[in-house]
Design a protein around this motif. Structure first.
Motif, PDB file in Angstrom:
ATOM      1  N   GLN A 118      49.954 -17.335  16.992  1.00  0.00           N
ATOM      2  CA  GLN A 118      51.363 -16.935  16.954  1.00  0.00           C
ATOM      3  C   GLN A 118      52.207 -17.967  16.208  1.00  0.00           C
ATOM      4  N   LEU A 119      51.950 -19.252  16.438  1.00  0.00           N
ATOM      5  CA  LEU A 119      52.702 -20.279  15.711  1.00  0.00           C
ATOM      6  C   LEU A 119      52.383 -20.233  14.223  1.00  0.00           C
ATOM      7  N   LYS A 121      51.677 -17.610  12.550  1.00  0.00           N
ATOM      8  CA  LYS A 121      52.408 -16.457  12.028  1.00  0.00           C
ATOM      9  C   LYS A 121      53.884 -16.793  11.831  1.00  0.00           C
ATOM     10  N   GLU A 122      54.472 -17.545  12.765  1.00  0.00           N
ATOM     11  CA  GLU A 122      55.877 -17.945  12.625  1.00  0.00           C
ATOM     12  C   GLU A 122      56.067 -18.895  11.446  1.00  0.00           C
ATOM     13  N   CYS A 125      56.741 -17.646   7.805  1.00  0.00           N
ATOM     14  CA  CYS A 125      58.114 -17.320   7.381  1.00  0.00           C
ATOM     15  C   CYS A 125      58.851 -18.525   6.803  1.00  0.00           C
ATOM     16  N   VAL A 128      60.640 -22.741  11.426  1.00  0.00           N
ATOM     17  CA  VAL A 128      60.246 -22.784  12.829  1.00  0.00           C
ATOM     18  C   VAL A 128      61.170 -23.746  13.552  1.00  0.00           C
ATOM     19  N   CYS A 154      61.146 -20.415  20.821  1.00  0.00           N
ATOM     20  CA  CYS A 154      60.670 -20.487  19.446  1.00  0.00           C
ATOM     21  C   CYS A 154      61.500 -19.541  18.590  1.00  0.00           C
ATOM     22  N   ASN A 155      62.290 -20.104  17.690  1.00  0.00           N
ATOM     23  CA  ASN A 155      63.177 -19.315  16.824  1.00  0.00           C
ATOM     24  C   ASN A 155      64.064 -18.374  17.638  1.00  0.00           C
ATOM     25  N   LYS A 157      63.609 -17.138  20.631  1.00  0.00           N
ATOM     26  CA  LYS A 157      62.921 -16.264  21.586  1.00  0.00           C
ATOM     27  C   LYS A 157      62.169 -17.111  22.612  1.00  0.00           C
ATOM     28  N   ALA A 159      59.385 -18.584  24.774  1.00  0.00           N
ATOM     29  CA  ALA A 159      57.966 -18.756  24.442  1.00  0.00           C
ATOM     30  C   ALA A 159      57.240 -19.543  25.524  1.00  0.00           C
TER      31      ALA A 159
END
Length: 240
Positions: A118-119, A121-122, A125, A128, A154-155, A157, A159
């Motif tokens: 998941q990290l 994937k973030e 972008c 982070v 995280c951003n 949201k 987590a």
């Protein structure tokens, strides 16, 4: 003889000056010299008065202190540290901060509940932001980096949580393996360490700018190398 005596008595007073004239001239000279002495004394007293006033004005505390009073706001302190984000491919993320690359005792070691994939994937972008918050009043007197439990965002949201950990032998061995590298990313092979069923460890290592805003706020900001300026990653520690 009588005529001569009469002429003498008549002409002598006209020729010879009277005795009173001498006394008047002397008194006039005395008055003149006295007036000159007063004229010389007065300028001295007149010139001395402004000097005393100027000395008093220059020595007044307001004129000395007011121009020198400067109030500067406190500035956050900045230092350079080495940060390593790592974790098993199918596990969760760890965040490690070291003073220098040769030290195997981390300044800060946190175990986050965020899955590694998941990290990753973030991070694709390019931005982070990991915000770790502590709102427990019983931990207000604890040093910020010694707080045992954090709430993670995280951003923006939620987590999960983050736990403060001590470095195990496997983590020390991993830090020793990558100590020759200051900036870089890669994968350590499986069966790394003493465990036979260990997975591959993904890691990213870089320089971070450590900023201390106060007793209740610190942050770590990734410093990108010149050849890849696209990634932005920051970790914030905040006590509310």
């Amino acid at each position: 003889m009588t005529k001569i005596d009469a002429l003498r008595r008549f002409l002598l007073p006209c020729i010879s000056p009277p005795t009173t004239t001498t006394t008047t001239t002397t008194t006039t000279k005395k008055r003149l010299s006295t007036s000159l002495r007063y004229d010389l004394d007065d300028p001295i007293t007149i010139n001395q008065e402004p000097q005393i006033q100027e000395d008093q004005e220059s020595s007044s505390p307001l004129s000395i202190l007011n121009p020198r009073i400067t109030v500067t706001p406190p500035r956050p302190s900045k230092t350079m540290v080495i940060g390593t984000i790592f974790g098993n491919r199918r596990g969760h993320v760890w965040f490690c901060i070291q003073h220098d690359r040769l030290s195997t005792t981390p300044l800060l070691l946190l175990e986050l509940s965020i899955p590694t994939h998941q990290l990753v994937k973030e991070m694709q972008c390019g931005l982070v932001r990991l915000a770790l918050e502590c709102n427990r009043s019983e931990l207000n007197s604890v040093p910020l980096r010694a707080v045992p439990v954090w709430t993670v965002n995280c951003n923006g949201k939620k987590a999960g949580f983050a736990l403060r950990r001590k470095a195990s032998e496997q983590i020390r061995l991993m830090l020793t393996t990558v100590q020759s590298m200051t900036v870089g990313a890669g994968v350590l092979p499986s069966r790394f360490g003493s465990s036979s069923d260990s997975e591959e460890i993904m890691y990213m290592r870089a320089n971070y700018e450590h900023m201390v805003g106060g007793a209740d706020s610190e942050s770590f900001h990734l410093i990108n190398p010149d050849e890849c300026p696209g990634q932005e990653l920051s970790v914030f520690l905040m006590r509310t």
